[in-house]
Write an enzyme that holds these catalytic residues in place. Sequence first.
Site, PDB file in Angstrom:
ATOM      1  N   THR A   3      -0.061   7.943   2.287  1.00  0.00           N
ATOM      2  CA  THR A   3       0.784   6.884   2.861  1.00  0.00           C
ATOM      3  C   THR A   3       1.572   6.197   1.744  1.00  0.00           C
ATOM      4  O   THR A   3       1.053   6.020   0.638  1.00  0.00           O
ATOM      5  CB  THR A   3      -0.107   5.862   3.584  1.00  0.00           C
ATOM      6  OG1 THR A   3      -0.779   6.527   4.660  1.00  0.00           O
ATOM      7  CG2 THR A   3       0.703   4.694   4.138  1.00  0.00           C
ATOM      8  N   GLY A   4       2.793   5.795   2.075  1.00  0.00           N
ATOM      9  CA  GLY A   4       3.599   5.052   1.105  1.00  0.00           C
ATOM     10  C   GLY A   4       4.926   5.746   0.841  1.00  0.00           C
ATOM     11  O   GLY A   4       5.208   6.810   1.408  1.00  0.00           O
ATOM     12  N   THR A  27       6.093   7.228  -1.868  1.00  0.00           N
ATOM     13  CA  THR A  27       6.026   8.521  -2.570  1.00  0.00           C
ATOM     14  C   THR A  27       5.513   9.599  -1.612  1.00  0.00           C
ATOM     15  O   THR A  27       6.038  10.724  -1.588  1.00  0.00           O
ATOM     16  CB  THR A  27       5.125   8.416  -3.815  1.00  0.00           C
ATOM     17  OG1 THR A  27       5.408   7.196  -4.505  1.00  0.00           O
ATOM     18  CG2 THR A  27       5.365   9.580  -4.760  1.00  0.00           C
ATOM     19  N   GLU A  87      -7.177   6.516   3.759  1.00  0.00           N
ATOM     20  CA  GLU A  87      -6.856   7.342   2.588  1.00  0.00           C
ATOM     21  C   GLU A  87      -8.144   7.822   1.928  1.00  0.00           C
ATOM     22  O   GLU A  87      -8.272   8.991   1.547  1.00  0.00           O
ATOM     23  CB  GLU A  87      -6.025   6.527   1.583  1.00  0.00           C
ATOM     24  CG  GLU A  87      -4.609   6.265   2.085  1.00  0.00           C
ATOM     25  CD  GLU A  87      -3.828   5.309   1.205  1.00  0.00           C
ATOM     26  OE1 GLU A  87      -4.429   4.610   0.371  1.00  0.00           O
ATOM     27  OE2 GLU A  87      -2.594   5.266   1.362  1.00  0.00           O
TER      28      GLU A  87
HETATM   29  C1  5RP Z   1      -0.941   2.880   0.555  1.00  0.00           C
HETATM   30  C2  5RP Z   1      -1.197   3.418  -0.805  1.00  0.00           C
HETATM   31  C3  5RP Z   1      -0.055   4.035  -1.527  1.00  0.00           C
HETATM   32  O1  5RP Z   1      -0.430   5.310  -1.952  1.00  0.00           O
HETATM   33  C4  5RP Z   1       0.293   3.198  -2.715  1.00  0.00           C
HETATM   34  O2  5RP Z   1       0.507   1.866  -2.287  1.00  0.00           O
HETATM   35  C5  5RP Z   1       1.523   3.725  -3.428  1.00  0.00           C
HETATM   36  O3  5RP Z   1       2.643   3.541  -2.600  1.00  0.00           O
HETATM   37  P1  5RP Z   1       4.097   3.894  -3.096  1.00  0.00           P
HETATM   38  O4  5RP Z   1       4.178   5.392  -3.216  1.00  0.00           O
HETATM   39  O5  5RP Z   1       4.994   3.340  -2.011  1.00  0.00           O
HETATM   40  O6  5RP Z   1       4.339   3.204  -4.425  1.00  0.00           O
HETATM   41  O7  5RP Z   1      -2.277   3.361  -1.331  1.00  0.00           O
HETATM   42  O8  5RP Z   1      -2.059   2.228   1.078  1.00  0.00           O
END
Ligand code: 5RP
Length: 226
Positions: free
Chosen positions: A32-33, A35, A107
């Site tokens: 999630t997120g 990336t 996750e």
């Molecule tokens: C979500 C997460 C994401 O992996 C983490 O916040 C990184 O997010 P991004 O890729 O938007 O920087 O743990 O719960």
Amino acid sequence: MTQDDLKDAVAAAAITEIAPHLDRHTILGIGTGSTANCFIDRLAQLRHDFKGAVASSEASAARLRSHGIEVFELNYAGTLPFYIDGADEVNAHLQMIKGGGAALTREKIVAACAERFICIADSSKRVERLGTFPLPVEVIPMARSYVARELVKLGADPVYREGVVTDNGNQIIDCYDFNIADPVAMEARINAIVGTVTNGLFAARGADLLLLGGEQGVERLTPVGS
Ligand code: 5RP
């Protein structure tokens, strides 16, 4: 290069990493997120090469489906060959802080079912010591104040993430100014507080591979000391 360019570069590198291992039975674990979103968007071009995915959030599930990728229940999928996800911080042992997007519990569950955890991150996420990013803790709502008081005893400055309800119907406390000398011990210590669902330290089960995007390209890093 912008941060978004770096995220897309590591997403592309993850595709290269997993593509040779896909077949019509493969179910992937997806994080999630922002990336992870880059990865999902690139995965769309391979959607006929694998069976589907287990998602760590409703948001990722919706994005996968929007690309025509079938989303399965984890209880159906069993063991997954790969889990691909971003991180908020990652150290040389590939231990992480995650949960900036409040998806930490799912996750951690999906990652636990994966044979290999591939972390994809831009170089801003690489740290010497975990804890500058506020550590998220998912709590059962009625336990929030109790858990916060216990977190103070551990040296954290806990702040309730107001207005956020996790996909599991719970709440998030973010731990600021936390001195995390031993991530494995602290992960277990926080998880032992009654009312805690889980915390965002991914230390006992860290990543197996880090694809780290920087100005010089994507580095392929394995845990130091393994
Ligand atoms: C979500 C997460 C994401 O992996 C983490 O916040 C990184 O997010 P991004 O890729 O938007 O920087 O743990 O719960």
